[in-house]
Structure formats: structure tokens, C-alpha cells
Write a protein that holds these residues in place. Structure first.
Motif, PDB file in Angstrom:
ATOM      1  N   GLY A 154     -12.811   4.397 -15.274  1.00  0.00           N
ATOM      2  CA  GLY A 154     -13.637   3.639 -14.350  1.00  0.00           C
ATOM      3  C   GLY A 154     -14.758   4.440 -13.727  1.00  0.00           C
ATOM      4  N   ARG A 162      -3.921   3.470  -2.777  1.00  0.00           N
ATOM      5  CA  ARG A 162      -3.454   3.260  -4.146  1.00  0.00           C
ATOM      6  C   ARG A 162      -2.155   4.023  -4.409  1.00  0.00           C
ATOM      7  NH1 ARG A 162      -7.291   3.135  -9.322  1.00  0.00           N
ATOM      8  NH2 ARG A 162      -7.676   1.138  -8.310  1.00  0.00           N
ATOM      9  N   THR A 209       0.838  -1.201   0.000  1.00  0.00           N
ATOM     10  CA  THR A 209       0.000   0.000   0.000  1.00  0.00           C
ATOM     11  C   THR A 209       0.877   1.257   0.000  1.00  0.00           C
ATOM     12  OG1 THR A 209      -0.067   0.216   2.406  1.00  0.00           O
ATOM     13  CG2 THR A 209      -1.736  -1.208   1.380  1.00  0.00           C
ATOM     14  N   ASN A 232      -5.231   7.125   1.293  1.00  0.00           N
ATOM     15  CA  ASN A 232      -5.460   6.525  -0.015  1.00  0.00           C
ATOM     16  C   ASN A 232      -4.424   5.426  -0.240  1.00  0.00           C
ATOM     17  OD1 ASN A 232      -5.988   5.957  -2.742  1.00  0.00           O
ATOM     18  ND2 ASN A 232      -4.652   7.626  -3.427  1.00  0.00           N
ATOM     19  N   ASP A 265      -2.820  -2.129  -7.303  1.00  0.00           N
ATOM     20  CA  ASP A 265      -4.037  -2.948  -7.208  1.00  0.00           C
ATOM     21  C   ASP A 265      -4.828  -2.731  -5.931  1.00  0.00           C
ATOM     22  OD1 ASP A 265      -3.985  -4.413  -9.716  1.00  0.00           O
ATOM     23  OD2 ASP A 265      -2.248  -5.469  -8.916  1.00  0.00           O
ATOM     24  N   HIS A 266      -4.620  -1.604  -5.289  1.00  0.00           N
ATOM     25  CA  HIS A 266      -5.461  -1.237  -4.160  1.00  0.00           C
ATOM     26  C   HIS A 266      -6.498  -0.213  -4.615  1.00  0.00           C
ATOM     27  CE1 HIS A 266      -3.375  -3.275  -0.831  1.00  0.00           C
ATOM     28  NE2 HIS A 266      -2.277  -3.085  -1.549  1.00  0.00           N
ATOM     29  N   PRO A 267      -7.663  -0.173  -3.993  1.00  0.00           N
ATOM     30  CA  PRO A 267      -8.693   0.778  -4.413  1.00  0.00           C
ATOM     31  C   PRO A 267      -8.313   2.211  -4.085  1.00  0.00           C
ATOM     32  CG  PRO A 267      -9.358  -0.331  -2.397  1.00  0.00           C
ATOM     33  CD  PRO A 267      -8.098  -1.012  -2.854  1.00  0.00           C
ATOM     34  N   TYR A 268      -8.838   3.130  -4.865  1.00  0.00           N
ATOM     35  CA  TYR A 268      -8.618   4.545  -4.584  1.00  0.00           C
ATOM     36  C   TYR A 268      -9.559   4.991  -3.465  1.00  0.00           C
ATOM     37  CZ  TYR A 268      -8.530   9.591  -5.026  1.00  0.00           C
ATOM     38  OH  TYR A 268      -8.415  10.930  -4.749  1.00  0.00           O
ATOM     39  N   ARG A 269      -9.013   5.710  -2.492  1.00  0.00           N
ATOM     40  CA  ARG A 269      -9.837   6.334  -1.465  1.00  0.00           C
ATOM     41  C   ARG A 269      -9.656   7.840  -1.561  1.00  0.00           C
ATOM     42  NH1 ARG A 269      -9.563   6.147   5.176  1.00  0.00           N
ATOM     43  NH2 ARG A 269     -11.460   7.382   5.489  1.00  0.00           N
TER      44      ARG A 269
END
Length: 414
Positions: A376, A304, A198, A302, A258-262
Motif C-alpha cells: 500500500g 491496527r 482496536t 497505532n 481493518d483499522h488504519p496504521y498510525r
């Protein structure tokens, strides 16, 4: 690579500009990572200023005749996420007022990678001997059929348009007292570990930091500059080499962890920094200036993290590649939902100029653009992201744009 000495005015992330040079937008990227600057950076939709230069008065000899006659032989076209309802040219608000010849280069770029339905039309377009305003308009009205874009469920056809841009940021090849925030190439083990470390781990854990060592692409002066690049997925760097020479290059998207955006904007709202209605990129920058010791905390919410590769930029007038695989044109390219509108489709947009509040009656923004990108966050039948380019002020326009939208596609006649 040819080294270039350039004098380019750089707007760093903490700065703001309330003007934009519309000479960069005729009549008025990014790799697939970015999209929807306002929504991604805020996790909400923000709203921009300074209108495009007005075009000449429409020529009555080349405007479309009134009435729905042009639509009578066409039928409804179903797309996975939209339905196209045939209409006459008179249904396109402001059709006679736009200088559509300025969208012609963007259309010809899309014709480099035409969809099957466009093969014949693109061959004709590429062969048009003199693409004057009159000739382009006549060709379109003869060769193409307009369709109103609607949701498949028959709901209201009003949608949303936001904006994005390509950042232009000053950078150094080697770190110094001012330029200390690194941008990284993909590490050697990138792709072997999924998801990858991360953001917080890459910035704090010795084992993760060791993976990044030696992969520094460049250094920027402010963590918000890096944040802009991470959100947009690519950008231009005015890069100063150790010998003092400067080059304009592109930091292109090479992958993420490959981590989601926050959203940092959403987090600041939750922290009570400002309200949802007040949230904007300028508001985030102002908070960061007022709370420098908490900037790292804000960034690490975040997870990502984006990696880059360096690409040459021999012609600064050429935009980044959109998802269609052709360069984007400022003011004439949009990102769309591919399930609603295929790449390479000319689109007529009816919206309003993004203006700072309070503005009692913003002027219409009605023009021909090309569907050449996606993202996306760009989902829905009547949904678009407007490419503002890379000149001074593009960041502010993109960061505040949130406008109601109606769309019509122009499709080859059978």
C-alpha cells in the motif's frame, strides 16, 4: 511436520547490528500486508550500511554495444501510472558490471506465474540449457528490450527506493518469565465484526481480550519484536516447544482488524523524542529502552492489529511469498506499484548503497532485480521497496534505506 534442532543467532528488536552477511544476497515477505518498512514504521522515510560484495570485472565479449540502435524499433508503452521509453542497452548505468546470472533464479521463479506477454519468453528462459553469465546476458540482450520508466506527466524520472525484510525472532509456544508477549491467530468472530476491536481495546477491554483467549500462536520476549511482525505482516519464528525442541516456522499474515496504521515514529516526533531527520528504527528502540514504562502507550497509538497463522518452513533458504505468489529472493526481489510495473518484470535499478551518515560519496548500487511484490505504501512510477532477506543485519538495512532511484524495465521484444 519435521522437528528440527537448530542453532540460529537471533537479533531481538532492541538489539542492533551494523553488519550483514551478504552471502545471503547473491552478488551483493512477505504476504501482502507489510510493505515499506521505513515508511510504515516511521510514517516518514528513514536511510543503511555495508556494501554488497563486488562482482568480477565485466567481460567485454558479452556487454552490449554502444548506441541506441536496440531501441529504434520499439515504441513508448503506456502504463496506468507510468510510461516506458525505449532505450539502448548502453543507457543502463553499470549494466556490464552486475553478475546478472544471480538474478536468474528469481526470474525463473516469476516464470512459474508469467504474465501473458511473458509466456513465450519464459518458455525460452526455462529451456536455457546452461545459464552461465555469458549465456544469460546474451539471452536478455537478444530477447528483451530496455525501457526507461517515467511518470506519465513527463516529470523527472528520479524516484525513491526503500527496503523491507523478513524478521527472524525467537519465540516460545508457552509463556514464561521472559517470553510474555503473545502473537494471536484470528479469533472465532474475526470477520463478523468490521472493523474489529482496536489494538488498545484488545489489550485492555475484558470483552475484547476474551475473544483472543485460546488463540495464542506463540510468545515473544519484547513488545518491539511483536511490533516488527505486525508491521512487516509476517516473519520467521525460532519456536521452542514445551518439550524443549526447536522448530523454525513462519508466522504468516492472516488478517488485520481493518483499522488504519498510525506511525509510532511520527508520534515520537510529535512527542519531541527526536526530530524528523533523526527518526529511524534504531532511534525508536533507543527511546523504548530509555522509557520502558511508556512503551505500551507508544504501541497503543497505532490502532491496527495483525493476526497470524503458522506455516511450516522446511527449507530455510526459501523466502516468503510476494504478491506475485512466488518466493522472494534477498537482494534480487523488489516491491513495486502494479500500476507502473507488472509482476514478473525484470527491472534494472540505479541507486546508491545505503550507508550510515556521514558518507561523502556512497558507491553505486546498480543491479538486476525482479518485480515480485507490492504494498500500500509503494505508490508511483519510479518507486520500489528492496527485499533484504532475513539474515542478521537485514532489519537495520531495511529500516534505514531511503535512496534516490532510477529504473528501467526489460520487456520481451515482439
Amino acid at each position: 511436520m519435521v522437528h528440527q534442532t537448530m542453532k540460529i543467532r537471533i537479533r531481538r528488536a532492541p538489539s542492533a547490528s551494523n553488519k550483514i552477511n551478504h552471502m545471503a544476497f547473491p552478488s551483493l515477505c512477505l504476504p501482502r500486508a507489510h510493505r515499506m518498512w521505513g515508511a510504515l514504521i516511521l510514517g516518514m522515510l528513514a536511510s543503511c550500511a555495508s556494501p554488497p560484495a563486488p562482482g568480477p570485472a565485466p567481460d567485454p565479449s558479452i556487454t552490449a554495444p554502444a548506441g541506441p540502435a536496440a531501441a529504434t524499433t520499439a515504441t513508448v508503452i503506456e502504463q496506468p501510472r507510468s510510461r516506458w521509453v525505449p532505450v539502448g542497452w548502453d543507457a543502463l548505468p553499470g549494466w556490464g558490471g552486475d553478475q546478472i546470472q544471480f538474478a536468474w533464479p528469481a526470474l525463473l521463479r516469476s516464470c512459474q506465474r508469467p504474465a501473458p506477454a511473458w509466456t513465450r519468453a519464459c518458455a525460452e528462459a526455462l529451456a536455457l540449457p546452461e545459464p552461465t553469465e555469458a549465456a544469460v546476458r546474451r539471452w536478455m540482450q537478444h530477447r528483451l528490450q530496455p525501457y526507461r520508466v517515467e511518470p506519465r506527466d513527463g516529470a523527472a524520472s528520479d524516484g525513491l527506493i526503500t527496503g523491507y525484510f523478513e524478521p527472524l525472532i525467537e519465540a516460545r509456544r508457552e509463556p514464561d518469565a521472559q517470553f510474555r508477549v503473545p502473537l494471536y491467530r484470528p479469533p472465532a468472530d474475526f470477520g463478523k465484526r468490521k472493523p474489529y476491536w482496536t489494538r488498545a481495546q484488545l489489550e485492555t477491554l475484558p470483552a475484547a481480550r476474551a475473544k483472543l483467549r485460546g488463540n495464542e500462536l506463540a510468545y515473544v520476549a519484547d513488545p518491539l519484536d511483536a511490533l516488527v511482525l505486525h508491521i512487516q505482516g509476517s516473519g520467521r519464528l525460532l519456536l521452542t516447544e514445551p518439550d524443549g525442541r526447536q522448530r523454525l516456522v513462519r508466522a504468516a499474515f492472516a488478517g488485520h482488524n481493518d483499522h488504519p496504521y498510525r506511525s509510532v515514529g511520527r508520534w515520537l516526533v510529535e512527542q519531541g523524542a527526536f526530530s524528523l531527520e533523526q527518526a529511524s528504527w534504531p532511534a525508536i528502540k533507543a527511546w523504548a529502552r530509555a522509557h520502558p514504562k511508556r512503551v505500551q502507550e507508544m504501541l497503543q497509538i497505532n490502532p491496527r492489529y495483525v493476526f497470524f497463522r503458522e506455516e511450516p518452513l522446511p527449507d530455510p533458504s526459501i523466502g516468503p511469498l510476494g504478491a506475485q505468489g512466488v518466493p522472494l529472493t534477498p537482494g534480487r526481489s523488489i516491491a513495486v506499484d502494479r500500476e507502473s510495473i507488472p509482476y514478473g518484470t525484470p527491472v534494472w535499478i540505479d541507486t546508491t548503497e545505503p550507508t550510515p551518515a556521514p558518507v561523502p560519496a556512497p558507491r553505486p548500487l546498480q543491479r538486476l532485480v525482479m518485480a515480485q511484490d507490492t504494498g500500500g505504501a509503494i505508490v508511483g512510477a519510479v518507486r520500489a521497496d528492496y527485499f533484504w532477506g532475513w539474515t542478521e543485519g537485514a532489519e537495520e538495512f531495511a529500516g534505514r534505506m531511503k535512496q534516490p532511484l532510477r529504473m528501467w524495465v526489460l520487456w520481451p521484444r515482439s
